[in-house]
Scaffold this motif. Structure first.
Motif, PDB file in Angstrom:
ATOM      1  N   UNK A   1       7.646  11.668  -1.372  1.00 28.96           N
ATOM      2  CA  UNK A   1       6.903  11.295  -0.162  1.00 28.96           C
ATOM      3  C   UNK A   1       5.735  10.376  -0.454  1.00 28.96           C
ATOM      4  N   UNK A   2       5.729   9.751  -1.635  1.00 26.19           N
ATOM      5  CA  UNK A   2       4.671   8.783  -1.936  1.00 26.19           C
ATOM      6  C   UNK A   2       5.026   7.436  -1.321  1.00 26.19           C
ATOM      7  N   UNK A   3       3.998   6.735  -0.822  1.00 23.81           N
ATOM      8  CA  UNK A   3       4.226   5.409  -0.245  1.00 23.81           C
ATOM      9  C   UNK A   3       4.520   4.420  -1.365  1.00 23.81           C
ATOM     10  N   UNK A   4       5.631   3.697  -1.236  1.00 29.03           N
ATOM     11  CA  UNK A   4       5.919   2.647  -2.223  1.00 29.03           C
ATOM     12  C   UNK A   4       5.601   1.271  -1.657  1.00 29.03           C
ATOM     13  N   UNK A   5       5.685   1.142  -0.349  1.00 26.19           N
ATOM     14  CA  UNK A   5       5.402  -0.135   0.302  1.00 26.19           C
ATOM     15  C   UNK A   5       5.299   0.147   1.797  1.00 26.19           C
ATOM     16  N   UNK A   6       4.623  -0.717   2.528  1.00 21.47           N
ATOM     17  CA  UNK A   6       4.579  -0.524   3.983  1.00 21.47           C
ATOM     18  C   UNK A   6       4.299  -1.839   4.687  1.00 21.47           C
TER      19      UNK A   6
ATOM     20  N   UNK B   1      -0.344   6.068   7.330  1.00 23.22           N
ATOM     21  CA  UNK B   1       0.732   5.594   6.444  1.00 23.22           C
ATOM     22  C   UNK B   1       1.086   6.711   5.452  1.00 23.22           C
ATOM     23  N   UNK B   2       0.062   7.196   4.740  1.00 23.22           N
ATOM     24  CA  UNK B   2       0.311   8.256   3.743  1.00 23.22           C
ATOM     25  C   UNK B   2       0.791   9.529   4.421  1.00 23.22           C
TER      26      UNK B   2
END
Lengths: 375, 280
Positions: free
Chosen positions: B115-120, B81-82
């Motif tokens: 490029x940071x994950x905010x939601x997945x 994911x990251x």
């Protein structure tokens, strides 16, 4: 101490059978929903034990309960059909969700005939809820008295209330200890303690809880401030394997909102002249199951306060697959935590946990919470 | 001497390696196979050979993908994911949503400008929304996997195929064949079915432009067209959509090292030896 709770959790049936041997004139009553007013039965000298599933795949329930009902309700019924609760003298429930309701009906048809059904109101927010439940509890008390052939006195009720309130206070004390930066026990250990308490004579549980707090937890550091603090919430959850997996990633579960966790014991019975009414008031006022959280959605601010009070960085929302009340609850809940900037993931539980698939979701949540390490 | 970083992404179907200097200096893509731990060594050897640098020159190695724990020489493991989030952001800075269609899972990730994950979200307990679905149907119809996309684009009347279960969909395709439905219609129906499943999942997070499609699914023109049609928007596909996870892993490795240097600490690294791992 914690190990003693683990023993009871793993050998819950042996515990109940031993209790019965030690108390040959007393009865053991199984119950299926945390709204069940145990105090009434304890006051009659009985041991109320929660009926939970086994987390083992089974193939016996298909003819007896719908396949689209939640895995927990089917697992619960399987325990009865497989004879694991053959020591019960009666089976009981407070008005539960539809799925557990069918597990209960099926159990009374095919496993244990003697039953108690407590008509717990669904609309707990109306002013009629307490008088209604008080009346229902009076009727249940009479039913119990007819069954055991003696009166349950106010003094019996008050003693039962005291024992249960002490149990609630001790469990609450352990949850308060989890507010510390260096948490004295892991979420997994705490789940063993709270879940084992569901099966135990509360006098035994209270003695063990006091010893555990005094001699094991005080000054102990099971996790440190470096571990990421999480909250778990959702439907019934005694999935030790899942909690253990989460806590292997430098994380610690510091509180929960499950009917087998905090919702079970959070509030005490407040003293009133009429002990039955006092008990009724307690079950109407307790932290809400999503089935009863209408028309006002009280769970949202309640859970946000809990998340803040226990200083959690993220939340794992878990629910039994096909659980209707939680399925409806989750929509507002996930939006609510997003609005309040608490990263949350949502997972569906089955009888067995798909550890590999859950791992990546949990690790991705933790990476998001610890983004300063990576980005 | 330049600093080099390696990312190795062991997916369920393909293993990918990226060696990163200031730019990408080598990439290797190969099938994962059953002996993934042995393969990790081999693909890394191949990547080093293509990059023309010795193993000791790699400053930091990050592994990702479902086989990430099976990379004995990786200094750190990070989830895909990251890594996809970071990798896509590096290639397409305007990206705010990543939809990755891999061999056995699919995921949608909302990312910020860094490029940071905010939601997945990921597919739930079923591979019907993944590349494996296309593989099985390709086998069933005797169409080479790499031609599935172009075959589907020939259809003028796509068949209606269930998106609930791969096996049921396979039965529907077989039944369609028996009735004489043209193969392009069946293949197009399968792509719509897969796209429907992926899009339904992806809609659980707010879909913000630019939307980048990655993974093996992004190499399938028919699938890209079907997802784009359902989302009613153009999708961006990187030149090599398989490497975004490995690229993100290498980039995050660089980030971690740079952060550590700023803090004046050193990161632990593994011995730079490509031992053969004994699989018990």
């Amino acid at each position: 101490m914690i190990n003693d709770f683990i023993d009871v959790y793993k050998n819950r049936h042996d515990y109940a059978k031993d209790w019965k041997k030690k108390n040959p004139d007393s009865k053991v009553v199984g119950y299926m929903c945390s709204y069940f007013p145990e105090e009434l039965f304890y006051a009659a000298g009985m041991l109320p034990v929660r009926i939970l599933g086994s987390h083992e795949p089974q193939n016996v329930t298909e003819p007896y309960i719908f396949g689209m009902y939640c895995p927990f309700s089917r697992d619960v019924l399987a325990q009865g059909l497989q004879g694991h609760y053959d020591y019960l003298d009666a089976v009981s429930t407070a008005y539960p969700c539809m799925h557990l309701g069918q597990a209960f009906d099926s159990w009374t048809l095919h496993v244990t005939q003697k039953k108690f059904y407590v008509d717990m109101p669904n609309r707990v927010q109306t002013p009629y809820a307490v008088p209604f439940l008080t009346g229902r509890l009076e009727e249940t008390k009479q039913e119990i008295e007819e069954w055991i052939g003696r009166e349950i006195t106010d003094s019996d009720l008050k003693e039962a209330i005291n024992v249960y309130n002490e149990n609630r206070a001790l469990l609450r004390e352990i949850y308060e200890m989890r507010k510390a930066d260096d948490v004295p026990l892991t979420g997994t250990e705490c789940m063993y303690i709270t879940t084992a308490s569901l099966f135990m004579d509360k006098k035994d549980a209270n003695k063990l809880l006091k010893e555990t707090i005094e001699n094991e937890l005080k000054g102990r550091k099971a996790k440190t401030a470096d571990d990421t603090r999480l909250m778990v919430l959702g439907s019934e959850n005694d999935d030790i394997k899942f909690l253990n997996m989460v806590e292997e990633f430098s994380a610690v579960i510091v509180t929960d909102d499950h009917c087998t966790g905090s919702r079970y014991f959070w509030n005490p019975v407040e003293e009133q002249d009429d002990p039955i009414q006092a008990i009724a008031q307690r079950y109407i006022d307790r932290p809400l199951c999503p089935q009863r959280d209408y028309p006002e959605r009280k769970r949202l601010p309640y859970l946000l306060d809990m998340a803040r009070d226990w200083n959690v960085a993220g939340i794992i929302a878990l629910q039994q697959k096909f659980c209707d009340p939680h399925e409806l609850d989750k929509v507002a809940l996930l939006d609510w935590f997003k609005e309040n900037d608490i990263p949350t993931i949502y997972l569906e539980l089955d009888v067995t946990v798909p550890i590999g698939q859950f791992k990546i979701r949990v690790e991705a949540l933790l990476e998001r919470l610890r983004e300063d390490e990576l980005w | 001497m330049a600093d080099y970083f390696a990312g190795i992404d062991i997916g369920s179907t393909m293993t990918k390696v990226v060696i990163l200097g200031d730019e990408i200096i080598a990439t290797v893509i190969g099938p994962t196979g059953v002996e993934q731990r042995r393969l990790a060594n081999k693909v890394m050897e191949e990547a080093l050979s293509r990059a023309g640098i010795p193993f000791e020159d790699i400053t930091y190695i990050v592994s990702t993908g479902y086989g990430r724990i099976n990379v004995p020489f990786a200094d750190k493991q990070v989830t895909e994911i990251s890594c996809h989030a970071k990798g896509v952001s590096r290639l397409v800075p305007a990206a705010r949503t990543v939809i990755d269609i891999g061999g056995q899972d699919s995921k949608a990730i909302r990312i910020d400008a860094n490029g940071r994950t905010k939601d997945f979200v990921m597919n739930d307990k079923c591979a019907a929304g993944s590349g494996r679905f296309v593989e099985i149907i390709a086998d069933c119809l005797g169409v080479p996997l790499q031609e599935m996309g172009t075959v589907s684009l020939k259809s003028k009347n796509p068949a209606s195929i269930s998106s609930i279960c791969t096996i049921w969909a396979q039965q529907e395709v077989t039944a369609g064949q028996a009735k004489g439905r043209p193969i392009p219609d069946l293949v197009a129906g399968v792509h719509r079915s897969l796209a429907d499943r992926v899009v339904r999942m992806a809609r659980r997070i707010p879909l913000e432009k630019e939307i980048v499609l990655t993974g093996g699914g992004a190499k399938n023109a028919g699938l890209v067209a079907a997802v784009s049609h359902m989302l009613q928007t153009a999708l961006l596909v990187p030149e090599e959509p398989l490497i975004t996870g490995a690229l993100g892993a290498a980039s995050l490795g660089r980030n971690m090292v740079e952060k550590a240097i700023k803090k004046g600490i050193s990161l632990e690294t593994k011995k730079r030896v490509l031992d053969v791992v004994q699989i018990l």
